[in-house]
Design a protein around this motif. Sequence first.
Motif, short mmCIF file in Angstrom:
data_model
loop_
_atom_site.label_atom_id
_atom_site.label_comp_id
_atom_site.label_asym_id
_atom_site.label_seq_id
_atom_site.Cartn_x
_atom_site.Cartn_y
_atom_site.Cartn_z
N UNK A 241 37.77 -6.66 30.61
CA UNK A 241 37.46 -5.05 32.05
C UNK A 241 37.88 -4.07 31.60
N UNK A 242 38.92 -3.86 30.71
CA UNK A 242 39.61 -2.46 31.22
C UNK A 242 38.54 -1.91 30.26
N UNK A 273 33.93 -12.61 38.32
CA UNK A 273 35.37 -11.64 38.27
C UNK A 273 35.93 -11.47 39.65
N UNK A 274 37.57 -11.42 39.32
CA UNK A 274 37.97 -11.15 40.14
C UNK A 274 37.78 -9.30 40.36
N UNK A 275 37.91 -9.31 41.94
CA UNK A 275 37.58 -8.59 42.64
C UNK A 275 37.79 -6.82 41.90
N UNK A 276 39.07 -7.14 41.00
CA UNK A 276 39.76 -5.57 40.48
C UNK A 276 39.07 -5.49 39.57
N UNK A 278 36.12 -6.05 39.00
CA UNK A 278 34.67 -6.15 39.54
C UNK A 278 34.88 -3.74 39.55
N UNK A 279 36.21 -3.88 40.16
CA UNK A 279 36.21 -3.04 40.19
C UNK A 279 35.92 -2.02 39.17
N UNK A 282 32.97 -1.66 37.31
CA UNK A 282 32.08 -0.70 38.13
C UNK A 282 32.23 0.35 38.57
N UNK A 283 33.38 0.71 38.08
CA UNK A 283 34.10 2.63 38.81
C UNK A 283 35.07 3.32 38.11
N UNK A 284 36.09 2.18 38.51
CA UNK A 284 37.59 2.60 37.53
C UNK A 284 37.87 3.02 36.23
#
Length: 292
Positions: A241-242, A273-276, A278-279, A282-284
């Motif tokens: 996710x990174x 997946x955990x919200x962190x 997803x964030x 999708x954008x971070x």
Amino acid sequence: MTAETPIVDAHMHLWNLQHPELHWSHLQDPDFVHPIIGPQLGRLAGSNYEIFDYLRDIEGWGVAKSIHVQAAMGSEDPADETKWLQGLADEHGFPHGIVGEADLRDPKASELLERHCQFPNMRGIRDFSYGDYLVHPDFHRGFALLEEYGLIASLDVKWEDMEKLALLAEQHPGVVIVLDHAGFPTERTKEYFENWMGGIARIAQCENVYCKVSGLGMGDNEWDTDRIRPWVVHCIDCFSDDRTIFASNWPVDSLWSDYGTIVQAYREILSVRPEVEQEKILGGNAARLYRI
């Protein structure tokens, strides 16, 4: 994940076919046929797609920022597109980052990079090279300049050349590489998927490579959420996710979908997946990588 969760759309395009200094050969040259999309791309050639069109299309889908990836082709000076886009950003706020065009094999590539970097939203370079360019010494010479200028390399590399991409990344660890469109898969067969999976796993070993998951419906008249899910999941499994980034490839993907359908498909796939995580996807990650 709510619709209000901010999205950074890391791959979108604009064009104004009446611009006096810019040319879009894939939209303006009557004999041009895209090697993968085919003549269907010609449906976009009949009108402009400008910033107010994009802002209309993203309304209500939580898009807070965007990255414009080079679309003009055949212009006398590619930096003119960056100049045009910076003017739009100054007036409308979008796009927040710009990926411009450069032929990195050109002995004068550094002069073009200098012109691009006059504009504050400049963030990266897309090179539409041809042939076996990933191993060409002239390309490597120009590619090394990206570290000097702090620019991201935006590369469209299919699975067949991902070993060469990995070697390029390993030879230039100071250059951040973004793989466009998850390697632009062109088939949905089991054999193709397995080969693509191996290529993605290989380049994911390189910590300076990020995967932009976008365009998976491009050219697929039957695409839906379940059809792209395995491709998205494999990218995240390999890059984590990174180092996975969402993008719309808009408005090219409008030939097969609407903006909201794309956003909803990715939200559904990511919902487990955990919200962190997803964030970040999708954008971070894009906001961090492109410094916006």
